[in-house]
Design an enzyme around this catalytic site. Structure first.
Site, mmCIF file in Angstrom:
data_model
loop_
_atom_site.group_PDB
_atom_site.id
_atom_site.type_symbol
_atom_site.label_atom_id
_atom_site.label_comp_id
_atom_site.label_asym_id
_atom_site.label_seq_id
_atom_site.Cartn_x
_atom_site.Cartn_y
_atom_site.Cartn_z
ATOM 1 C CG HIS A 1 15.755 18.169 22.248
ATOM 2 N ND1 HIS A 1 16.145 19.628 21.969
ATOM 3 C CD2 HIS A 1 15.022 17.411 21.181
ATOM 4 C CE1 HIS A 1 14.628 19.463 20.494
ATOM 5 N NE2 HIS A 1 14.711 17.724 20.407
ATOM 6 C CG ASP B 1 18.177 13.956 22.225
ATOM 7 O OD1 ASP B 1 18.200 14.634 22.820
ATOM 8 O OD2 ASP B 1 19.063 13.152 21.544
ATOM 9 C CD1 TRP C 1 8.391 7.029 20.300
ATOM 10 C CD2 TRP C 1 10.439 7.797 20.315
ATOM 11 N NE1 TRP C 1 8.187 8.432 20.431
ATOM 12 C CE2 TRP C 1 9.765 9.056 19.936
ATOM 13 C CE3 TRP C 1 12.067 8.395 19.273
ATOM 14 C CZ2 TRP C 1 9.633 10.449 19.575
ATOM 15 C CZ3 TRP C 1 11.427 9.593 18.930
ATOM 16 C CH2 TRP C 1 11.498 10.417 19.441
ATOM 17 C CB ILE D 1 19.052 19.471 18.793
ATOM 18 C CG1 ILE D 1 18.001 21.034 19.166
ATOM 19 C CG2 ILE D 1 18.423 18.787 19.004
ATOM 20 C CD1 ILE D 1 18.566 21.601 19.949
ATOM 21 N N GLY D 2 21.897 18.139 17.419
ATOM 22 C CA GLY D 2 21.998 16.707 17.398
ATOM 23 C C GLY D 2 23.162 16.295 16.521
ATOM 24 C CB SER D 3 20.700 14.900 13.634
ATOM 25 O OG SER D 3 19.436 15.513 13.760
ATOM 26 C CB CYS E 1 10.522 17.197 19.856
ATOM 27 S SG CYS E 1 11.472 16.821 19.638
ATOM 28 C CG LEU F 1 -1.895 1.277 1.221
ATOM 29 C CD1 LEU F 1 -3.342 1.020 0.067
ATOM 30 C CD2 LEU F 1 -2.705 1.225 2.561
ATOM 31 C CG HIS G 1 9.279 20.809 12.265
ATOM 32 N ND1 HIS G 1 9.553 19.642 12.594
ATOM 33 C CD2 HIS G 1 9.139 21.274 13.617
ATOM 34 C CE1 HIS G 1 9.350 19.046 13.677
ATOM 35 N NE2 HIS G 1 9.160 20.017 14.650
HETATM 36 N N1 GLN Z 1 19.608 14.289 19.047
HETATM 37 C C1 GLN Z 1 18.446 14.112 17.979
HETATM 38 C C2 GLN Z 1 18.923 14.579 17.081
HETATM 39 O O1 GLN Z 1 19.379 15.768 16.591
HETATM 40 C C3 GLN Z 1 17.680 14.463 18.625
HETATM 41 C C4 GLN Z 1 16.342 14.055 18.066
HETATM 42 C C5 GLN Z 1 14.747 14.333 18.455
HETATM 43 O O2 GLN Z 1 14.824 15.495 19.706
HETATM 44 N N2 GLN Z 1 13.741 14.290 18.429
HETATM 45 O O3 GLN Z 1 18.485 14.275 15.838
HETATM 46 ZN ZN ZN Z 2 13.363 17.426 18.697
#
Ligand code: GLN
Ligand code: ZN
Length: 769
Positions: A656, A614, A576, A446-448, A658, A26, A709
Site C-alpha cells: 500500500h 505497507d 520515519w 487498508i488495515g486500520s 498513499c 507552544l 481524509h
Molecule cells: N496499514 C496502515 C493503516 O491502515 C497503512 C497506513 C498508511 O499507509 N499510512 O493504517
Molecule cells: Zn495510506
C-alpha cells in the site's frame, strides 16, 4: 584577511531551533487558543517567553550570533507568505478581520474555506504550507513579525541575525493559485517579489540587523539554467541595494552542484553551506571556484537533521581546509535544528553509554561552539572535549549493538534468489485464485479501523501501570472481535484485524526489534502542532520473536474468510526513523528487511494467506537529485522483495502507498513485484489507475474509491462510478475495491456507512459492469 585572522574571528551560530519548548509548551498554548481556553494575548506571551528562553540558552551555550524569525506559530513558509503579503483571495477577509485567526485559517482551513495545501519540506519529515501564486498576485511587505522578533533578541543584548526563506526558494516552493493557468510558473513573479524583499531588508536594517540570512535550499535540487539565472539575478539585485544589511546566502540538505558557482559569484557578503553527508561535495566544489576570498563562510559541519554525535576531529579538519577558502569562517549546524529533538539529556531511560552517542539540538549547539573554539583558539583548548568525543565514537563503533555478527553474516549471505518470488506473477496468480477463491472486484480495507478513545485510554493505562497486560490484551481482543464481525456482516472479502494494538505503524515495530531505540521526549515537529517521536535505528536490527502473529491468528480464528497480515515495510521503517550515519542506508534497509521477512514467513506458517507490507514512504524518500534516484530505488525495491520473497506462490502479497504522484516511480512500483497494490485515488478520480495502465502494470491494483481524509460518506453510486472509471484502465480480474488508506483517524459511524456503500458498489458493478 589571512587564514590566521579568519580563524581568530571564528564564531558559532545556528539557523533555527526547535520551537516547541522543553515540555511542548507552544503546542499546548496554540491548541488552548484554538479551543478558546487561552486568549491571543496569553498565546503571544507564552511564545515570547519561549523565544527569549531559547535565545538566552543559545547565547549561554556560546553561540556568538543567534537566529531570529525562525520561530513560528505554525510554519515558516506560511510566515513568509504573510511577510510578502501573498494571502490567497479566499483567506483575505479572515486575515483582515484578525491577523492571527486568519493565519490559522490559512494553516488549517475553516468550516467554509479550505486551508493551503501541505507538503514535505524537501526530504525531511517537516511539512510546510504551499504558497499559492498566480499572474495577479501582488506582493506587499509585512515586516512586523521579523522586525519584532529581531528587536526582542537585540533587547536581550545579543548579536542576532534574522533568517528568512529566500525569494527564489519561496517561488520555487509555490504552486499555481486556484484559477491560475495550471502551467503558471511562480518564478516568473521574481521581479515583482524582489522589491518586497528589498523593503524587508531595509526595515530589518533600520531595526538594527547587521546581517540577514536568506535560505535557498531549493538550489540543491536539479535546476534548469533559467532557474539558476533567476537566482543569479535575484542576488545581483539584492546585493546591489545600498540600504541593506550584510547578506548571508544559505543552502542545505544536499550539494549545490551547478548552483555553487552562481552563489559564489553573487555580490553578497557570505555563504552558509552544508558540508555533511552528500553535501560534503561542496568542499571540493568551493575550492574549484576559488573559494570566497574576503567573504564570510558559515560552515555547516554538524549534521542538523540527524541525532548522532559529531566526529569533532573530522569536522576540524574540514574547517581547517575551509579556512584557506574564505575571509572568515564560522561554524554552524548544517540546517535549522528544527528537525531534531531538543535535548538528549532528557532521555534518562536510554542506557547512559548509548545516550552518549546521541546529540539533539542542545548537544549540537554545544558541538558547534566547541568546534568554533577549537578553530579560533587551537585544538589544545578543546583537548578534553576531543578526547571525550573520541571515546564516545569508539564506544559506538565497537559496541555489540552496532555490530551484531549474526545479523551481519546473514545480510552478507543474501543472494538475488532471496529477493525474488519463486514463480512469476502469471503463475502465482493461478495458485492464489485457487487458494483464495475470491469474487471478481474483491473488497478489502487498508488495515486500520478507527482508533477509538477507549483504545488510546487502554494503552495509556497499560503504560502507566493502571491495568495489567492481560487486561489490555483482552481489551484488544474485544476490539478485534468487533472489527471482524462488522466486516463479515458487511460482506467484505479479505478482512483485516484492524490494528487496534498499534500506537503508530513504525513505532509499534521499532519497539519490538532489537537495535531500535525509542525516545521518551524526542519530539520533532511534523507540521503545525503535530509532533512525532521518530524511533532511532541505532544498531544492527534483528527480530527476537514474532511481532504480529498473535493478533493476526486470533483474528483468523474468528472467521473463515481470509484475514490479511499487516506489516510496515523496510523503506517506511527507515523513512520515519532517525537512521544510522555509520553505514549506507541500503545496509540498514537490508537488515530491517530480513527481520520483517522472518515475520512474513511466520505469518504464512501460521496460516495467513494474504500479507500486506505497507510502503507509503517509498515515494517521499526519493533523493533530491535525479542522478541519485536509480541507486535509491534499487536498494529500496530490493528491500521490499527481500521482505516478501520467501513466501509460497499461493500466498498473496499486497502493498500500500498513499500519495498519488506516481509518474516518477511507476517502474519502481512494478519492481516491487507485489501481487496487489492499493493506492490513494478517490480525489484524483482514479488517475493512478490510468497511470498504471499506461505503464503496462501487469498485476492487481486497488485504486481507492473512498476518500478517508474527509468525514464524508461516499454514496454507492459514487463508488460504483469510480469503479467503472477504474475498469476502463484495469480489467475486472485485476481490480480491487478498497478505501484510499487506513481508517484509524475516522469515526465508526462514517466508516460503517462508507464500507457498506463500498461493498454495495462492488456488487452492483460485478453484476452490471
Ligand atoms: N496499514 C496502515 C493503516 O491502515 C497503512 C497506513 C498508511 O499507509 N499510512 O493504517
Ligand atoms: Zn495510506
Amino acid at each position: 584577511m589571512t587564514a590566521k585572522s579568519a580563524a581568530a574571528a571564528a564564531g558559532a551560530t545556528a539557523y533555527g531551533y526547535p520551537r516547541q519548548g522543553p515540555n511542548r509548551e507552544l503546542k499546548r498554548a496554540i491548541e488552548g487558543y484554538w479551543k478558546g481556553r487561552a486568549t491571543a494575548a496569553e498565546l503571544r506571551r507564552t511564545a515570547a517567553e519561549l523565544r527569549r528562553s531559547t535565545w538566552r540558552q543559545l547565547a549561554e551555550a556560546g553561540l556568538t550570533e543567534v537566529p531570529t524569525g525562525d520561530f513560528s506559530y505554525y510554519d515558516h513558509v506560511l510566515d513568509t507568505t504573510v511577510m510578502v503579503g501573498a494571502i490567497p483571495a479566499r483567506h483575505r477577509a479572515a486575515v483582515e478581520k484578525d491577523a492571527l485567526d486568519g493565519y490559522f485559517a490559512m494553516a488549517r482551513g475553516t468550516q467554509d474555506v479550505a486551508p493551503l495545501e501541505m507538503t514535505k519540506w524537501f526530504d525531511t519529515n517537516y511539512h510546510y504550507l504551499v504558497p499559492e501564486l498566480g499572474p495577479d498576485t501582488e506582493f506587499t511587505a509585512e515586516t512586523a513579525k521579523q522586525v519584532g522578533e529581531l528587536k526582542e533578541a537585540l533587547a536581550l543584548g545579543l548579536a542576532a541575525r534574522p533568517v528568512l526563506v529566500g525569494p527564489v526558494t519561496y517561488l520555487l516552493l509555490a504552486k499555481p493559485a486556484p484559477g491560475a493557468p495550471a502551467d503558471f510558473q511562480p518564478l516568473t513573479l521574481l521581479d515583482r517579489l524582489l522589491p518586497v524583499y528589498a523593503e524587508v531588508l531595509a526595515d530589518l536594517r533600520a531595526a538594527g540587523a547587521e546581517w540577514i540570512q536568506l535560505d535557498e535550499p531549493a538550489l540543491v535540487q536539479d535546476r534548469t539554467p533559467a532557474e539558476l539565472n533567476a537566482a543569479a539575478r535575484a542576488y545581483r539585485d539584492l546585493g546591489s541595494l545600498t540600504d541593506r544589511p550584510k547578506l548571508l546566502l544559505a543552502s542545505y540538505f544536499d550539494r549545490l552542484g551547478e548552483a555553487l558557482p552562481v552563489l559564489a559569484k553573487a555580490p553578497v557578503d557570505g555563504l552558509a553551506l552544508d558540508f555533511t553527508g552528500p553535501a560534503a561535495a561542496n568542499l571540493d566544489d568551493l575550492a574549484a571556484v576559488g573559494g570566497l576570498p574576503g567573504k564570510r563562510l558559515v560552515a555547516g559541519v554538524v549534521d542538523g537533521r540527524n541525532i548522532w554525535i559529531n566526529d569533532l576531529g573530522k569536522s576540524l579538519s574540514t574547517l581547517a581546509t575551509l579556512l584557506g577558502l574564505a575571509g572568515r569562517v564560522d561554524v554552524a549546524p548544517s540546517c535549522s535544528l528544527l528537525h531534531v529533538p531538543l535535548d538528549a539529556d532528557a532521555e534518562r531511560e536510554i542506557e547512559p553509554q548509548i545516550a552518549r552517542w546521541l546529540a539533539f539540538a542542545r548537544q549540537k549547539t554545544a558541538e558547534t561552539v566547541t568546534l568554533a573554539r577549537g578553530l579560533a583558539q587551537g585544538t589544545d583548548r578543546i583537548a578534553a572535549e576531543l578526547a571525550a568525543n573520541r571515546a564516545d565514537l569508539a564506544s559506538r563503533a565497537g559496541s555489540p549493538i552496532t555490530r551484531n555478527p549474526a545479523v551481519r553474516a546473514r545480510a552478507a549471505a543474501v543472494t538475488a534468489t532471496d529477493a525474488r518470488r519463486s514463480l512469476p506473477y502469471a503463475e502465482r496468480t493461478v495458485a492464489q485464485r485457487a487458494h483464495l477463491n475470491l469474487p471478481p472486484l474483491p473488497t478489502t480495507t487498508i488495515g486500520s479501523f478507527p482508533q477509538t478513545g477507549e483504545l488510546r485510554t487502554a494503552r495509556a493505562d497499560l503504560t502507566a501501570g493502571r491495568i495489567d497486560r492481560e487486561t489490555y490484551e483482552r481489551r484488544i481482543e474485544e476490539e478485534i472481535r468487533d472489527v471482524i464481525s462488522f466486516q463479515e456482516q458487511t460482506g467484505i472479502d479479505v478482512l483485516v484485524h484492524g490494528e487496534p494494538e498499534r500506537n503508530d505503524m513504525v513505532q509499534y515495530f521499532a519497539e519490538q526489534l532489537t537495535g531500535y531505540l525509542a525516545t521518551r521526549h524526542g519530539w520533532v515537529q511534523s507540521y503545525g502542532t503535530r509532533y512525532v517521536r521518530p524511533p532511532v535505528l541505532a544498531g544492527d536490527i534483528s527480530r527476537p520473536e514474532p511481532m504480529t502473529v498473535r493478533w493476526t491468528t486470533y483474528a483468523q480464528s474468528l472467521t473463515s474468510k481470509p484475514v490479511k497480515g499487516m506489516l510496515t515495510g523496510p523503506v517506511t521503517m527507515l523513512a520515519w526513523s532517525f537512521v544510522r550515519d555509520d553505514q549506507p542506508l541500503a545496509e540498514t534497509a537490508r537488515q530491517v528487511a530480513l527481520a520483517l521477512r522472518d515475520e512474513v514467513n511466520d505469518l504464512e506458517a501460521a496460516g495467513t494467506s494474504v500479507i500486506q507490507v505497507d510502503e507509503p514512504a517509498l515515494r517521499e524518500t526519493l533523493p533530491l537529485r535525479a542522478e541519485d534516484h536509480p541507486a535509491y530505488l534499487a536498494w529500496a525495491t530490493e528491500a521490499f522483495r527481500l521482505t516478501t520473497g520467501g513466501v509460497r506462490p499461493d500466498t498473496q502479497i499486497h502493498t500500500h502507498m498513499c500519495y498519488a504522484e506516481f509518474g516518477d516511480i511507476v517502474q519502481a512500483i512494478d519492481d516491487l513485484d507485489a501481487d496487489v497494490i492499493s493506492l490513494e485515488a478517490a480525489r484524483s478520480h482514479m488517475q493512478v489507475a490510468r497511470e498504471l495502465a499506461a505503464h503496462g502494470y501487469p498485476r492487481e491494483a486497488g485504486p481507492g474509491v473512498y476518500d478517508i481524509h474527509s468525514p464524508r460518506v461516499p454514496s454507492t453510486e459514487e463508488a460504483a462510478e469510480l469503479l467503472r472509471t477504474g475498469l476502463k484502465a484495469i480489467p475486472a480480474e485485476r481490480l480491487w475495491v478498497n478505501p484510499d488508506c487506513g481508517l484509524k483517524t475516522r469515526g465508526w459511524p462514517e466508516v460503517r456507512a462508507s464500507l457498506q456503500n463500498l461493498v454495495a458498489a462492488a456488487r452492483e458493478v460485478r453484476s452490471a459492469p
